[in-house]
Design a protein around this motif. Structure first.
Motif, PDB file in Angstrom:
ATOM      1  N   ILE A  78     -81.224  67.327  -0.213  1.00  0.00           N
ATOM      2  CA  ILE A  78     -81.217  68.605  -0.922  1.00  0.00           C
ATOM      3  C   ILE A  78     -82.177  69.598  -0.273  1.00  0.00           C
ATOM      4  O   ILE A  78     -82.040  70.821  -0.414  1.00  0.00           O
ATOM      5  CB  ILE A  78     -81.551  68.412  -2.413  1.00  0.00           C
ATOM      6  N   LEU A  79     -83.159  69.086   0.460  1.00  0.00           N
ATOM      7  CA  LEU A  79     -84.075  69.967   1.182  1.00  0.00           C
ATOM      8  C   LEU A  79     -83.355  70.715   2.306  1.00  0.00           C
ATOM      9  O   LEU A  79     -83.616  71.903   2.544  1.00  0.00           O
ATOM     10  CB  LEU A  79     -85.234  69.142   1.759  1.00  0.00           C
ATOM     11  N   ALA A  80     -82.438  70.038   2.996  1.00  0.00           N
ATOM     12  CA  ALA A  80     -81.786  70.606   4.183  1.00  0.00           C
ATOM     13  C   ALA A  80     -81.085  71.934   3.928  1.00  0.00           C
ATOM     14  O   ALA A  80     -81.295  72.905   4.674  1.00  0.00           O
ATOM     15  CB  ALA A  80     -80.822  69.582   4.785  1.00  0.00           C
ATOM     16  N   PRO A  81     -80.220  72.066   2.888  1.00  0.00           N
ATOM     17  CA  PRO A  81     -79.555  73.366   2.684  1.00  0.00           C
ATOM     18  C   PRO A  81     -80.521  74.495   2.366  1.00  0.00           C
ATOM     19  O   PRO A  81     -80.269  75.650   2.732  1.00  0.00           O
ATOM     20  CB  PRO A  81     -78.585  73.103   1.535  1.00  0.00           C
ATOM     21  N   PHE A  82     -81.627  74.186   1.681  1.00  0.00           N
ATOM     22  CA  PHE A  82     -82.613  75.230   1.406  1.00  0.00           C
ATOM     23  C   PHE A  82     -83.312  75.665   2.689  1.00  0.00           C
ATOM     24  O   PHE A  82     -83.575  76.859   2.882  1.00  0.00           O
ATOM     25  CB  PHE A  82     -83.631  74.745   0.377  1.00  0.00           C
ATOM     26  N   ILE A  83     -83.620  74.730   3.563  1.00  0.00           N
ATOM     27  CA  ILE A  83     -84.226  75.084   4.850  1.00  0.00           C
ATOM     28  C   ILE A  83     -83.274  75.979   5.641  1.00  0.00           C
ATOM     29  O   ILE A  83     -83.674  77.001   6.214  1.00  0.00           O
ATOM     30  CB  ILE A  83     -84.586  73.818   5.648  1.00  0.00           C
ATOM     31  N   ILE A  84     -82.005  75.601   5.677  1.00  0.00           N
ATOM     32  CA  ILE A  84     -81.009  76.406   6.395  1.00  0.00           C
ATOM     33  C   ILE A  84     -80.923  77.805   5.788  1.00  0.00           C
ATOM     34  O   ILE A  84     -80.908  78.819   6.502  1.00  0.00           O
ATOM     35  CB  ILE A  84     -79.630  75.720   6.355  1.00  0.00           C
ATOM     36  N   TYR A  85     -80.890  77.871   4.457  1.00  0.00           N
ATOM     37  CA  TYR A  85     -80.780  79.169   3.781  1.00  0.00           C
ATOM     38  C   TYR A  85     -81.972  80.065   4.120  1.00  0.00           C
ATOM     39  O   TYR A  85     -81.798  81.257   4.412  1.00  0.00           O
ATOM     40  CB  TYR A  85     -80.691  78.962   2.269  1.00  0.00           C
ATOM     41  N   TYR A  86     -83.177  79.492   4.086  1.00  0.00           N
ATOM     42  CA  TYR A  86     -84.358  80.308   4.346  1.00  0.00           C
ATOM     43  C   TYR A  86     -84.502  80.690   5.820  1.00  0.00           C
ATOM     44  O   TYR A  86     -85.149  81.688   6.141  1.00  0.00           O
ATOM     45  CB  TYR A  86     -85.608  79.594   3.832  1.00  0.00           C
ATOM     46  N   LEU A  88     -89.629  72.739  -0.558  1.00  0.00           N
ATOM     47  CA  LEU A  88     -90.187  72.907   0.782  1.00  0.00           C
ATOM     48  C   LEU A  88     -91.681  72.607   0.791  1.00  0.00           C
ATOM     49  O   LEU A  88     -92.186  71.989   1.739  1.00  0.00           O
ATOM     50  CB  LEU A  88     -89.931  74.324   1.303  1.00  0.00           C
ATOM     51  N   TRP A  89     -92.389  73.020  -0.253  1.00  0.00           N
ATOM     52  CA  TRP A  89     -93.821  72.716  -0.342  1.00  0.00           C
ATOM     53  C   TRP A  89     -94.046  71.206  -0.479  1.00  0.00           C
ATOM     54  O   TRP A  89     -94.914  70.633   0.194  1.00  0.00           O
ATOM     55  CB  TRP A  89     -94.437  73.444  -1.542  1.00  0.00           C
ATOM     56  N   ILE A  90     -93.261  70.566  -1.351  1.00  0.00           N
ATOM     57  CA  ILE A  90     -93.443  69.123  -1.586  1.00  0.00           C
ATOM     58  C   ILE A  90     -93.083  68.316  -0.354  1.00  0.00           C
ATOM     59  O   ILE A  90     -93.649  67.236  -0.107  1.00  0.00           O
ATOM     60  CB  ILE A  90     -92.598  68.670  -2.801  1.00  0.00           C
ATOM     61  N   LEU A 125     -81.908  81.593   7.487  1.00  0.00           N
ATOM     62  CA  LEU A 125     -80.978  82.718   7.573  1.00  0.00           C
ATOM     63  C   LEU A 125     -81.460  83.931   6.789  1.00  0.00           C
ATOM     64  O   LEU A 125     -81.028  85.062   7.048  1.00  0.00           O
ATOM     65  CB  LEU A 125     -79.592  82.290   7.065  1.00  0.00           C
ATOM     66  N   THR A 126     -82.351  83.715   5.820  1.00  0.00           N
ATOM     67  CA  THR A 126     -82.941  84.820   5.045  1.00  0.00           C
ATOM     68  C   THR A 126     -84.462  84.651   5.056  1.00  0.00           C
ATOM     69  O   THR A 126     -85.074  84.391   4.016  1.00  0.00           O
ATOM     70  CB  THR A 126     -82.417  84.810   3.600  1.00  0.00           C
ATOM     71  N   PRO A 127     -85.106  84.793   6.218  1.00  0.00           N
ATOM     72  CA  PRO A 127     -86.530  84.458   6.377  1.00  0.00           C
ATOM     73  C   PRO A 127     -87.482  85.315   5.560  1.00  0.00           C
ATOM     74  O   PRO A 127     -88.608  84.900   5.298  1.00  0.00           O
ATOM     75  CB  PRO A 127     -86.766  84.658   7.882  1.00  0.00           C
ATOM     76  N   LYS A 128     -87.077  86.503   5.136  1.00  0.00           N
ATOM     77  CA  LYS A 128     -87.980  87.371   4.391  1.00  0.00           C
ATOM     78  C   LYS A 128     -88.292  86.838   3.004  1.00  0.00           C
ATOM     79  O   LYS A 128     -89.202  87.318   2.338  1.00  0.00           O
ATOM     80  CB  LYS A 128     -87.366  88.776   4.278  1.00  0.00           C
ATOM     81  N   LYS A 129     -87.530  85.843   2.548  1.00  0.00           N
ATOM     82  CA  LYS A 129     -87.705  85.329   1.194  1.00  0.00           C
ATOM     83  C   LYS A 129     -88.699  84.171   1.109  1.00  0.00           C
ATOM     84  O   LYS A 129     -88.904  83.609   0.039  1.00  0.00           O
ATOM     85  CB  LYS A 129     -86.352  84.882   0.625  1.00  0.00           C
ATOM     86  N   LEU A 130     -89.315  83.797   2.249  1.00  0.00           N
ATOM     87  CA  LEU A 130     -90.235  82.663   2.248  1.00  0.00           C
ATOM     88  C   LEU A 130     -91.260  82.834   3.357  1.00  0.00           C
ATOM     89  O   LEU A 130     -90.953  83.354   4.438  1.00  0.00           O
ATOM     90  CB  LEU A 130     -89.461  81.354   2.448  1.00  0.00           C
ATOM     91  N   ASN A 131     -92.473  82.363   3.088  1.00  0.00           N
ATOM     92  CA  ASN A 131     -93.525  82.355   4.108  1.00  0.00           C
ATOM     93  C   ASN A 131     -93.057  81.551   5.323  1.00  0.00           C
ATOM     94  O   ASN A 131     -92.655  80.396   5.200  1.00  0.00           O
ATOM     95  CB  ASN A 131     -94.799  81.739   3.520  1.00  0.00           C
ATOM     96  N   LYS A 132     -93.125  82.167   6.513  1.00  0.00           N
ATOM     97  CA  LYS A 132     -92.552  81.543   7.706  1.00  0.00           C
ATOM     98  C   LYS A 132     -93.294  80.268   8.107  1.00  0.00           C
ATOM     99  O   LYS A 132     -92.712  79.355   8.697  1.00  0.00           O
ATOM    100  CB  LYS A 132     -92.532  82.531   8.869  1.00  0.00           C
ATOM    101  N   TYR A 133     -94.587  80.197   7.788  1.00  0.00           N
ATOM    102  CA  TYR A 133     -95.353  79.001   8.149  1.00  0.00           C
ATOM    103  C   TYR A 133     -94.917  77.797   7.306  1.00  0.00           C
ATOM    104  O   TYR A 133     -94.830  76.670   7.801  1.00  0.00           O
ATOM    105  CB  TYR A 133     -96.850  79.261   7.995  1.00  0.00           C
ATOM    106  N   ILE A 134     -94.662  78.040   6.023  1.00  0.00           N
ATOM    107  CA  ILE A 134     -94.150  76.973   5.162  1.00  0.00           C
ATOM    108  C   ILE A 134     -92.778  76.522   5.639  1.00  0.00           C
ATOM    109  O   ILE A 134     -92.465  75.324   5.667  1.00  0.00           O
ATOM    110  CB  ILE A 134     -94.089  77.454   3.696  1.00  0.00           C
ATOM    111  N   LEU A 135     -91.955  77.486   6.054  1.00  0.00           N
ATOM    112  CA  LEU A 135     -90.621  77.156   6.543  1.00  0.00           C
ATOM    113  C   LEU A 135     -90.701  76.309   7.803  1.00  0.00           C
ATOM    114  O   LEU A 135     -89.970  75.323   7.953  1.00  0.00           O
ATOM    115  CB  LEU A 135     -89.840  78.442   6.811  1.00  0.00           C
TER     116      LEU A 135
END
Length: 468
Positions: A202-210, A142-144, A212-222
């Motif tokens: 491969i980025l797409a499923p991680f975006i979807i996962y985060y 997500l950062w890259i 659905l579980t937003p507490k595991k990642l900074n919302k601005y990065i998401l």
């Protein structure tokens, strides 16, 4: 008493700086190196070390070989039916190429390495990584994605003679590939444009996962990574990326249908995506990219018969039917490696390479009946991962299921003759397997009963079994 002693020992170790490291630390660092080389190998070959573009073609191979050897030494490389069968096919295909095929040992080694190195690498990642490691890699992706998308836009609007569009070996004709309306498909940091499709897929499923579980990642990065994906889809001018993101969305809908608690989060994410798309639609660069993407979509649909009939029907099921029918034409094929670009160049024969767009046809052309065996093993492994992923979904662990939305196509039919997709296939397969191993906290839990002695329970004693 034992619990207090253990706690004191940990406190002393922490203060003295002697905390025990992860025993698989070196292996994990090797996998991360493999991951970064997969993303930036093309940048080295195009911009920074163009004079070494040919040796860098196999820059990941020594790392893969070392990781397999080290994992075997540590008992983390455990044989199973699929691994053993695919490695055996690699050895047999090498012998067949040497004695009944093209006879070039370097071409045979280059072709057989996909089975002897990269399929084993898939299982190394699956055995060494766990779900926490997979999620860390997702965060890095997500950062890259943010600077990667900026690069994509620069490549899209720059002429092919520009430095950002330089090809492998410093080729000034450019690395872009046929697009539409005078614009080319940008490759990002990769050596070829299919790398862009792999990266954002491969980025797409991680975006979807985060989401659905937003507490595991900074919302601005998401939010920024989601915007990057929305911009990348039209800018890539790739129907494959559009299809793959659509597949991930379908897998998400299946996942949330089993657990209504996610509907609210999906609704919020959908509203934000619609708003973002509306805002982007008013920006000139996004409008131009969308027009080029739409034009290519329409032109490809006319020539190939539409997304469903052409991309899914002809490329996937059509290729399987043709592969089965072609397998009866030769017992051993022309020889493993002959369908790769490097093999065709060294052999001065591109007969098999002309089928490279259809991976299963290439495997049949190279290996004959053995190629059909490889296809069956790849499909079988895909189905096994599918069952294991769905089993985890039923336990409300959706990460394996979302990752399998990528693995479903790439493990079964990814084009292994191309270095970027070869590396991608091993990475995705490994992450799918590793995501089955849910992590547990390392705290010791003490449960007391009203009567009787104190019993201790430590999650560290639980063996996490890889279903694959």
């Amino acid at each position: 008493m034992q619990t207090n002693k253990t706690a004191k020992t940990r406190d002393i170790a922490a203060r003295s700086g002697t905390v025990t490291k992860d025993p698989n630390h070196i292996l994990k660092m090797g996998i991360w190196l493999y991951f970064y080389l997969w993303i930036f190998e093309g940048a080295l070959r195009k911009w920074f070390l163009p004079q070494l573009s040919m040796p860098l073609l196999i820059v990941r191979d020594p790392i893969v070989l070392w990781l397999i050897f080290l994992a075997y030494q540590r008992g983390l490389f455990k044989p199973n039916f699929y691994l053993t069968a695919i490695v055996a096919l690699g050895v047999l295909s090498f012998g067949a190429a040497m004695f009944m095929g093209h006879g070039d040992k370097w071409v045979a080694i280059y072709g057989a390495r996909t089975m002897l190195l990269y399929f084993p690498m898939m299982f190394v990642i699956g055995n060494v990584f766990n779900q926490a490691d997979v999620l860390k890699m997702g965060k890095v992706l997500l950062w890259i994605a943010i600077p990667m998308t900026v690069l994509l836009v620069l490549q899209f609007y720059s002429p092919q003679t520009a430095w950002v569009n330089r090809g492998v070996g410093g080729d000034e004709e450019g690395a872009g590939f046929g697009g539409a309306l005078g614009y080319f498909r940008p490759p990002g940091t990769f050596s070829f444009t299919n790398g862009t499709t792999c990266f954002y897929s491969i980025l797409a499923p991680f975006i979807i996962y985060y989401w659905l579980t937003p507490k595991k990642l900074n919302k601005y990065i998401l939010l920024l990574a989601t915007g990057a994906l929305l911009v990348a889809i039209p800018t890539s001018i790739s129907r494959g990326l559009f299809l793959q993101v659509g597949v991930s969305v379908v897998f998400m809908l299946i996942a949330i249908s089993r657990n209504p608690k996610y509907f609210g989060k999906v609704f919020i994410a959908t509203v934000l995506v619609v708003v973002a798309f509306a805002l982007f639609s008013n920006v000139g660069f996004f409008q131009t990219a969308t027009e080029a993407f739409t034009s290519r979509f329409e032109n490809a649909n006319e020539s190939e018969g539409g997304l469903v009939e052409g991309t899914i029907g002809n490329r996937f099921f059509g290729a399987l039917i043709k592969a089965i029918s072609f397998s009866t034409g030769s017992m051993v094929g022309m020889g493993v490696g002959s369908g790769t670009p490097l093999g065709a160049l060294l052999l001065k024969d591109d007969t098999v390479a002309r089928t490279a767009d259809f991976e299963w046809l290439r495997e049949i052309g190279e290996m004959g009946v053995m190629g059909l065996g490889l296809i069956m093993l790849r499909v079988g492994l895909t189905l096994k991962i599918a069952v294991a992923s769905y089993h985890k979904l039923k336990k409300d662990d959706m990460l394996p299921w979302l990752l399998f939305s990528i693995g479903a196509l790439v493990i079964s039919q990814g084009q292994l003759h191309q270095p970027t997709i070869l590396g991608f296939c091993a990475l995705v397969g490994g992450l799918c397997m590793a995501s089955f191993k849910s992590t547990v906290t390392k705290k010791t839990i003490v449960r007391k009963k009203k009567t009787g002695p104190v019993k201790q329970f430590s999650p560290d004693n639980l063996a996490t079994r890889n279903p694959v």
